[in-house]
Every structure is written in C-alpha cells, then in structure tokens.
Design an enzyme around this catalytic site. Structure first.
Site, PDB file in Angstrom:
ATOM      1  N   ASP A 196       0.367  -1.111   0.173  1.00 46.15           N
ATOM      2  CA  ASP A 196       0.212   0.187   0.275  1.00 46.15           C
ATOM      3  C   ASP A 196       0.933   1.407   0.161  1.00 46.15           C
ATOM      4  O   ASP A 196       1.531   1.368   0.532  1.00 46.15           O
ATOM      5  CB  ASP A 196      -1.294   0.246   1.027  1.00 46.15           C
ATOM      6  CG  ASP A 196      -0.011  -0.468   2.775  1.00 46.15           C
ATOM      7  OD1 ASP A 196       1.359  -0.149   2.750  1.00 46.15           O
ATOM      8  OD2 ASP A 196      -1.213  -0.928   3.496  1.00 46.15           O
TER       9      ASP A 196
ATOM     10  N   ASN B 147      -6.880  -3.093  14.265  1.00 41.53           N
ATOM     11  CA  ASN B 147      -8.073  -3.359  14.091  1.00 41.53           C
ATOM     12  C   ASN B 147      -8.089  -4.813  13.431  1.00 41.53           C
ATOM     13  O   ASN B 147      -9.829  -5.007  12.586  1.00 41.53           O
ATOM     14  CB  ASN B 147      -9.134  -1.529  13.769  1.00 41.53           C
ATOM     15  CG  ASN B 147      -7.920  -1.706  12.766  1.00 41.53           C
ATOM     16  OD1 ASN B 147      -7.663  -1.974  12.245  1.00 41.53           O
ATOM     17  ND2 ASN B 147      -9.094  -0.701  11.591  1.00 41.53           N
TER      18      ASN B 147
ATOM     19  N   HIS C 267      -7.109  -5.147  10.360  1.00 42.54           N
ATOM     20  CA  HIS C 267      -6.883  -4.641   8.961  1.00 42.54           C
ATOM     21  C   HIS C 267      -5.741  -5.477   8.157  1.00 42.54           C
ATOM     22  O   HIS C 267      -4.635  -5.338   9.397  1.00 42.54           O
ATOM     23  CB  HIS C 267      -6.540  -3.286   8.322  1.00 42.54           C
ATOM     24  CG  HIS C 267      -5.852  -2.548   9.030  1.00 42.54           C
ATOM     25  ND1 HIS C 267      -5.352  -1.161   9.531  1.00 42.54           N
ATOM     26  CD2 HIS C 267      -4.265  -2.805   9.117  1.00 42.54           C
ATOM     27  CE1 HIS C 267      -4.596  -0.806   9.583  1.00 42.54           C
ATOM     28  NE2 HIS C 267      -3.750  -0.960   9.759  1.00 42.54           N
TER      29      HIS C 267
HETATM   30  C1  GLP Z   1       0.097  -0.582   8.393  1.00 44.96           C
HETATM   31  C2  GLP Z   1      -0.138  -0.636   7.203  1.00 44.96           C
HETATM   32  C3  GLP Z   1      -0.331  -2.213   7.690  1.00 44.96           C
HETATM   33  C4  GLP Z   1       0.503  -3.226   8.305  1.00 44.96           C
HETATM   34  C5  GLP Z   1      -0.042  -2.578   9.859  1.00 44.96           C
HETATM   35  C6  GLP Z   1       0.057  -2.816  11.042  1.00 44.96           C
HETATM   36  O1  GLP Z   1      -1.086   1.133   8.526  1.00 44.96           O
HETATM   37  N1  GLP Z   1      -0.534  -0.329   6.433  1.00 44.96           N
HETATM   38  O2  GLP Z   1       0.519  -3.116   6.397  1.00 44.96           O
HETATM   39  O3  GLP Z   1       0.411  -4.615   9.015  1.00 44.96           O
HETATM   40  O4  GLP Z   1      -1.138  -0.629   9.976  1.00 44.96           O
HETATM   41  O5  GLP Z   1       1.368  -1.686  11.791  1.00 44.96           O
HETATM   42  P1  GLP Z   1       2.014  -2.033  12.979  1.00 44.96           P
HETATM   43  O6  GLP Z   1       2.956  -3.252  12.016  1.00 44.96           O
HETATM   44  O7  GLP Z   1       2.778  -0.729  13.159  1.00 44.96           O
HETATM   45  O8  GLP Z   1       1.898  -2.834  14.173  1.00 44.96           O
END
Ligand code: GLP
Length: 259
Positions: A67, A136, A138
């Site tokens: 992304d 959440n 995602h």
């Molecule tokens: C983001 C990204 C994801 C990532 C997620 C978790 O916003 N778009 O690809 O896996 O959040 O992030 P983190 O590893 O910093 O907790």
C-alpha cells in the site's frame, strides 16, 4: 494455517528471515510482497544482515508493497516508498527498478490501483506475501468492512488506523486515504507470512486466527489461504484459545525433523 509461537520478537524475525531465505534459495527471482509498519522492521534488519554477509542475494528479486498513502509522492519523508528505502531497499542488492510501490501521487489513483493489480498479475503473481496486522484487524489498508473479494483500490483509513499511524509522528498529517492491495489480491499470493508481536496485537490476532471469517476482521481472510504461516511472540499470542494445539503441532514437527 501453520502457527508458530516463538519466545521473543527477535526469534519471530529470525524465523521469518529463514522462510524468506529458503524461498530466495529455491527461487532467486522470487516475487516478494512487502509490508510497512513496525512489525517487519526486525525481519528487514535480519535480511539486510544476511545480505551484507553474502548469504542472501536480492539481485534478481522483485518486490511489491501492499500500500501507499494517497497524495504522497515517493520522495515524501512519510511515504511508504521512502520507508521501504530506509528499512530495506537502500541496504541490499535489490535493483530499485524491481521494487514496486503504488504511486500515491498519481493524478488518477483509480487507474493507478488497477494498473498495480495488473502489474502483479503480469509479472506472474507474488510468491510470498509478508503481512502485519493492524490493531483493528486490518491487512494492508483493508479496514474492517473491506470486501473479502476486494482488489487493489483506493480505501479510506479508519480513525483507529489514523491514530495508530500518527503515533510518534506528531507533525505528520497522515493522509486519510490510501491505495492498497485488496484482500483477494493478497490471497492470490502463493504463500502468506503473517507476523505479529506485542500485546497490542493480541485481540486482533485471536480474531484473525480463531474468530469467524468476516469482513469485520480483514485478517481473518488468511483462514482461507492454503499456505499461511503465522509467527507470533507470546504477547501477541496471549488471547489465543488453541495454544495447546499449536504447541502439539510444534512438538510433532520437531519429532519429524529429528528423525
Ligand atoms: C499499517 C499498514 C499495514 C501494517 C499495519 C500494522 O497501517 N498499512 O501494512 O501491517 O498498519 O502496523 P504495525 O506493524 O506498525 O503495527
């Protein structure tokens, strides 16, 4: 799903690097799907270490990031493109022309999303997709409510994600939209490597692995994938109910490999 609960975040990174290294050894021109965020940073550091020791080459590897923020160009200090350069690309022998991140500053983001999806397909698909999980639930920027059949497209970020992404960056006005691979795009990868560490991820991990398959928890879509490996530290695994079974699988695995 192959669930590994390892003793520490460092062990998670080493195991994940082993999986990437095995793939690169078998297929030196493999196509890797990459994620940003904090979680894969230790994995990237380990891959850099192995590359610099000469144990692993990225010279024929092609990468596709999940992304990018909308309206953010590749040189923007907060762009995912820049983050990937800092955390991996600039430190290994990957050809920059082979590293793909959606163009967040495209004048036509809808067309950019479609052509990113087409590029992945045209190159033959992703061999191994690395994934973190948002608090959440995602994956990529597929927020709760995202269609399980979604393809690369423009998505609006949830308030929770906006808050999480601003943590530690008080001056960053995070864009509220992004171009992200869809859930079906992610599921097309030949294999998934899902990483989660820390207690903040425990609820999302439990929902993803052991909750119902639902668009309300996009990470639950990994239950549909026939080759998904999930590597957790104890804090991220804390809310799982089937831990006893995962441990049994681990014992069986060790018994098999020691034969
Ligand atoms: C983001 C990204 C994801 C990532 C997620 C978790 O916003 N778009 O690809 O896996 O959040 O992030 P983190 O590893 O910093 O907790």
């Amino acid at each position: 799903m192959d669930v590994w609960i390892l003793e520490s975040a460092e062990a998670v990174a080493v195991k994940a690097a082993d999986i990437c290294a095995d793939l690169i050894q078998q297929k030196p021109d493999a196509r890797l799907g990459l994620a940003t965020g904090t979680t894969p940073q230790a994995l990237y550091a380990e891959l850099i270490r192995r590359n610099q020791l000469g144990h692993l080459s990225f010279s024929r590897i092609e990468t596709f990031n999940l992304d990018e923020y909308l309206g953010v160009g590749p040189q923007h200090p907060q762009s995912f493109q820049q983050a990937m350069r800092n955390s991996l690309f600039a430190h290994v022998d990957v050809d920059p022309a082979n590293t793909h991140v959606p163009a967040g500053d495209s004048p036509d983001p809808v067309a950019e999303a479609a052509s990113y999806e087409a590029l992945i397909k045209a190159r033959g698909g992703i061999d191994l997709q690395i994934l973190g999980i948002g608090r959440n639930g995602h994956i990529g920027f597929n927020e709760p409510g995202s269609s399980l059949g979604s393809r690369t497209r423009v998505k609006t970020l949830s308030r929770a994600t906006l808050r999480d992404n601003r943590l530690g960056k008080p001056d960053f006005e995070a864009p509220i939209m992004a171009i992200t691979m869809g859930i079906a795009t992610i599921l097309d990868a030949k294999a998934l490597l899902v990483l989660a560490t820390g207690e903040a991820k425990a609820a999302a991990v439990a929902a993803a692995l052991e909750g119902p398959l639902t668009a309300s928890c996009p990470a639950s879509a990994i239950q549909l994938h026939p080759d998904a490996t999930v590597i957790l530290d104890p804090a991220a695994a804390a809310d799982l109910r089937l831990t006893d079974y995962y441990e049994l699988v681990d014992q069986a695995r060790r018994r098999l490999t020691s034969r």
